[in-house]
Scaffold this motif. Sequence first.
Motif, mmCIF file in Angstrom:
data_model
loop_
_atom_site.group_PDB
_atom_site.id
_atom_site.type_symbol
_atom_site.label_atom_id
_atom_site.label_comp_id
_atom_site.label_asym_id
_atom_site.label_seq_id
_atom_site.Cartn_x
_atom_site.Cartn_y
_atom_site.Cartn_z
ATOM 1 N N PRO A 45 0.836 -1.209 0.000
ATOM 2 C CA PRO A 45 0.000 0.000 0.000
ATOM 3 C C PRO A 45 0.870 1.258 0.000
ATOM 4 O O PRO A 45 1.046 1.926 1.021
ATOM 5 N N LEU A 46 1.389 1.591 -1.171
ATOM 6 C CA LEU A 46 2.395 2.633 -1.307
ATOM 7 C C LEU A 46 1.847 3.816 -2.097
ATOM 8 O O LEU A 46 1.103 3.642 -3.057
ATOM 9 N N VAL A 47 2.222 5.015 -1.675
ATOM 10 C CA VAL A 47 1.934 6.244 -2.409
ATOM 11 C C VAL A 47 3.275 6.865 -2.784
ATOM 12 O O VAL A 47 4.178 6.952 -1.956
ATOM 13 N N ILE A 48 3.417 7.278 -4.037
ATOM 14 C CA ILE A 48 4.669 7.868 -4.520
ATOM 15 C C ILE A 48 4.530 9.373 -4.591
ATOM 16 O O ILE A 48 3.532 9.896 -5.088
ATOM 17 N N VAL A 49 5.534 10.093 -4.088
ATOM 18 C CA VAL A 49 5.603 11.540 -4.299
ATOM 19 C C VAL A 49 6.824 11.837 -5.160
ATOM 20 O O VAL A 49 7.861 11.180 -5.047
ATOM 21 N N GLN A 50 6.689 12.832 -6.039
ATOM 22 C CA GLN A 50 7.752 13.215 -6.960
ATOM 23 C C GLN A 50 8.063 14.700 -6.762
ATOM 24 O O GLN A 50 7.491 15.560 -7.439
ATOM 25 N N PRO A 51 8.966 15.015 -5.854
ATOM 26 C CA PRO A 51 9.321 16.419 -5.644
ATOM 27 C C PRO A 51 10.092 16.972 -6.842
ATOM 28 O O PRO A 51 10.788 16.243 -7.540
ATOM 29 N N ALA A 52 9.961 18.263 -7.040
ATOM 30 C CA ALA A 52 10.740 18.933 -8.074
ATOM 31 C C ALA A 52 12.022 19.460 -7.437
ATOM 32 O O ALA A 52 12.612 18.799 -6.583
ATOM 33 N N LEU A 53 12.465 20.645 -7.855
ATOM 34 C CA LEU A 53 13.675 21.215 -7.265
ATOM 35 C C LEU A 53 13.329 21.729 -5.870
ATOM 36 O O LEU A 53 12.558 22.675 -5.709
ATOM 37 N N VAL A 54 13.891 21.092 -4.863
ATOM 38 C CA VAL A 54 13.648 21.487 -3.480
ATOM 39 C C VAL A 54 14.734 22.473 -3.059
ATOM 40 O O VAL A 54 15.924 22.202 -3.210
ATOM 41 N N TYR A 55 14.338 23.633 -2.554
ATOM 42 C CA TYR A 55 15.317 24.641 -2.141
ATOM 43 C C TYR A 55 14.924 25.203 -0.786
ATOM 44 O O TYR A 55 13.792 25.052 -0.325
ATOM 45 N N GLY A 56 15.882 25.856 -0.140
ATOM 46 C CA GLY A 56 15.642 26.457 1.161
ATOM 47 C C GLY A 56 16.955 26.711 1.877
ATOM 48 O O GLY A 56 18.031 26.391 1.357
ATOM 49 N N PRO A 57 16.911 27.269 3.076
ATOM 50 C CA PRO A 57 18.138 27.555 3.826
ATOM 51 C C PRO A 57 18.947 26.286 4.087
ATOM 52 O O PRO A 57 18.392 25.227 4.365
ATOM 53 N N GLY A 58 20.271 26.409 3.998
ATOM 54 C CA GLY A 58 21.145 25.280 4.298
ATOM 55 C C GLY A 58 21.228 24.251 3.200
ATOM 56 O O GLY A 58 21.771 23.163 3.398
ATOM 57 N N ASP A 59 20.722 24.567 2.029
ATOM 58 C CA ASP A 59 20.704 23.625 0.908
ATOM 59 C C ASP A 59 22.127 23.382 0.397
ATOM 60 O O ASP A 59 22.832 24.320 0.037
ATOM 61 N N ASN A 60 22.540 22.116 0.352
ATOM 62 C CA ASN A 60 23.875 21.764 -0.139
ATOM 63 C C ASN A 60 23.854 21.223 -1.567
ATOM 64 O O ASN A 60 24.860 20.699 -2.036
ATOM 65 N N SER A 61 22.718 21.344 -2.243
ATOM 66 C CA SER A 61 22.634 20.865 -3.613
ATOM 67 C C SER A 61 23.380 21.805 -4.551
ATOM 68 O O SER A 61 23.909 22.849 -4.154
ATOM 69 N N LEU A 62 23.390 21.439 -5.824
ATOM 70 C CA LEU A 62 24.009 22.271 -6.851
ATOM 71 C C LEU A 62 23.413 23.677 -6.847
ATOM 72 O O LEU A 62 24.141 24.676 -6.899
ATOM 73 N N VAL A 63 22.098 23.774 -6.778
ATOM 74 C CA VAL A 63 21.452 25.083 -6.792
ATOM 75 C C VAL A 63 21.766 25.854 -5.518
ATOM 76 O O VAL A 63 22.035 27.064 -5.550
ATOM 77 N N GLY A 64 21.760 25.177 -4.375
ATOM 78 C CA GLY A 64 22.087 25.848 -3.119
ATOM 79 C C GLY A 64 23.500 26.408 -3.121
ATOM 80 O O GLY A 64 23.742 27.541 -2.680
ATOM 81 N N GLN A 65 24.445 25.644 -3.641
ATOM 82 C CA GLN A 65 25.817 26.127 -3.727
ATOM 83 C C GLN A 65 25.928 27.299 -4.686
ATOM 84 O O GLN A 65 26.671 28.252 -4.445
ATOM 85 N N SER A 66 25.186 27.232 -5.784
ATOM 86 C CA SER A 66 25.203 28.336 -6.744
ATOM 87 C C SER A 66 24.655 29.612 -6.107
ATOM 88 O O SER A 66 25.178 30.711 -6.351
ATOM 89 N N MET A 67 23.603 29.491 -5.304
ATOM 90 C CA MET A 67 23.039 30.662 -4.648
ATOM 91 C C MET A 67 24.027 31.266 -3.646
ATOM 92 O O MET A 67 24.127 32.495 -3.515
ATOM 93 N N ARG A 68 24.768 30.426 -2.940
ATOM 94 C CA ARG A 68 25.775 30.967 -2.015
ATOM 95 C C ARG A 68 26.896 31.669 -2.787
ATOM 96 O O ARG A 68 27.393 32.716 -2.352
ATOM 97 N N GLN A 69 27.306 31.084 -3.907
ATOM 98 C CA GLN A 69 28.307 31.752 -4.737
ATOM 99 C C GLN A 69 27.780 33.095 -5.237
ATOM 100 O O GLN A 69 28.523 34.080 -5.298
ATOM 101 N N TYR A 70 26.500 33.127 -5.603
ATOM 102 C CA TYR A 70 25.888 34.388 -6.040
ATOM 103 C C TYR A 70 25.967 35.430 -4.927
ATOM 104 O O TYR A 70 26.352 36.591 -5.171
#
Length: 214
Positions: A45-70
Amino acid sequence: DTGGKLVDEHYRFTPGARGFTSEYERTKWLAHYDVAEPLIAKGLPLVIVQPALVYGPGDNSLVGQSMRQYLQRRLPAAPQGATFCWAYVDDTAHGHLLAMERGRIGESYILAGPTHSMIEALLIAEKITGIPAPRLRPPVPVMTAAARVVSAIERVAHLPVPQNMTAESLRAMLSTYMADDSKARRELGWTTRPLEAGLRETLEAEMAQLRVKG
């Protein structure tokens, strides 16, 4: 990568000859199609969720690092073509809870958020902070060539470069991850904040952290 199309839960990505953009993309694909769906077929009995680009404070993803560089005025360029659906981290977490409480067994729910290119996101960040967004905007063919060159070098040598300059990251910045979250809004009652509101919270928290470190 949806190839510039806005898709819904019926979309099925086929790697084909191009393969996957990243190891992250490959493992997400396997989790969905090789693990979750076969278990549903067997009665889990499973439900699947498919998040898109998740962002917010402390994000260590590619986008988060790019924002800190910005914020540090060290982001050299904003690539053309890169387009994502931006879902603030708290809203995405709430979407998971809603899926557990209200989701229909065996169904998938996209938690996408508003669609913006990386250039648009950085211009919104400029409006919030007053820090100029990068004006260098390499076109897709240039980014494609750069990714191929870096990939060839990486096969023979280890490069101590920032995460957003690896071949995998350059390929990701050529992609469009665009999806329609109407089903989650309709069936789960899910909502997410506009990008400007989420970026304001994100950037203010990151600027405060940079001041502490500085």
